[in-house]
Design a protein around this motif. Structure first.
Motif, short mmCIF file in Angstrom:
data_model
loop_
_atom_site.label_atom_id
_atom_site.label_comp_id
_atom_site.label_asym_id
_atom_site.label_seq_id
_atom_site.Cartn_x
_atom_site.Cartn_y
_atom_site.Cartn_z
N HIS A 86 0.83 -1.21 0.00
CA HIS A 86 0.00 0.00 0.00
C HIS A 86 0.86 1.26 0.00
CE1 HIS A 86 -3.72 -2.26 1.74
NE2 HIS A 86 -3.41 -2.63 0.51
N ARG A 87 1.95 1.24 0.77
CA ARG A 87 2.86 2.40 0.78
C ARG A 87 3.43 2.65 -0.60
NH1 ARG A 87 8.26 2.52 1.05
NH2 ARG A 87 8.40 0.36 1.76
N GLN B 85 1.44 6.24 -7.23
CA GLN B 85 0.35 7.10 -7.67
C GLN B 85 0.73 8.58 -7.57
OE1 GLN B 85 -2.33 6.17 -9.26
NE2 GLN B 85 -2.86 8.33 -9.49
N ARG C 171 2.25 1.66 -3.49
CA ARG C 171 1.20 2.09 -4.42
C ARG C 171 0.94 3.58 -4.29
NH1 ARG C 171 -3.35 -2.66 -3.65
NH2 ARG C 171 -2.31 -4.26 -4.92
N ARG C 172 0.93 4.08 -3.04
CA ARG C 172 0.72 5.52 -2.83
C ARG C 172 1.86 6.33 -3.46
NH1 ARG C 172 -0.76 3.65 2.26
NH2 ARG C 172 1.23 4.30 3.13
#
Length: 87
Positions: free
Chosen positions: A74-75, A81, A77-78
């Motif tokens: 998740h980190r 993005q 991916r952020r």
């Protein structure tokens, strides 16, 4: 992201490879200096940094990687993005 393309999870899919797990572990550990990270990629994983980042990006879209290490995935991916949005 169920079924997110070729790297996405499918019923009865194989587990992450040892190489995939090693890539996630290296990202989890982090590196203070890009030179240190590049050296670790070459020495520990035996691949070029370019190939490493190709594999890493594919893992970020793989549900198995997300289940294995959700915090790291998740980190990253952020971060991915945010970089895309900045372009």
């Amino acid at each position: 992201m169920a079924g997110a393309g070729p790297a996405g999870d499918k019923a009865g899919a194989r587990p992450l490879s040892d190489r995939d797990l090693a890539v996630l572990a290296l990202e989890r550990a982090g590196a203070a200096d890009p030179g240190v990270k590049e050296r670790a990629i070459r020495e520990r994983l035996g691949m070029s940094p370019t190939r490493y980042y190709q594999l890493l990006n594919a893992l970020l879209d793989d549900d198995r990687a997300e289940r294995h290490d959700p915090v790291t995935v998740h980190r990253l991916r952020r971060v991915r993005q945010a970089r895309r949005a900045a372009r």
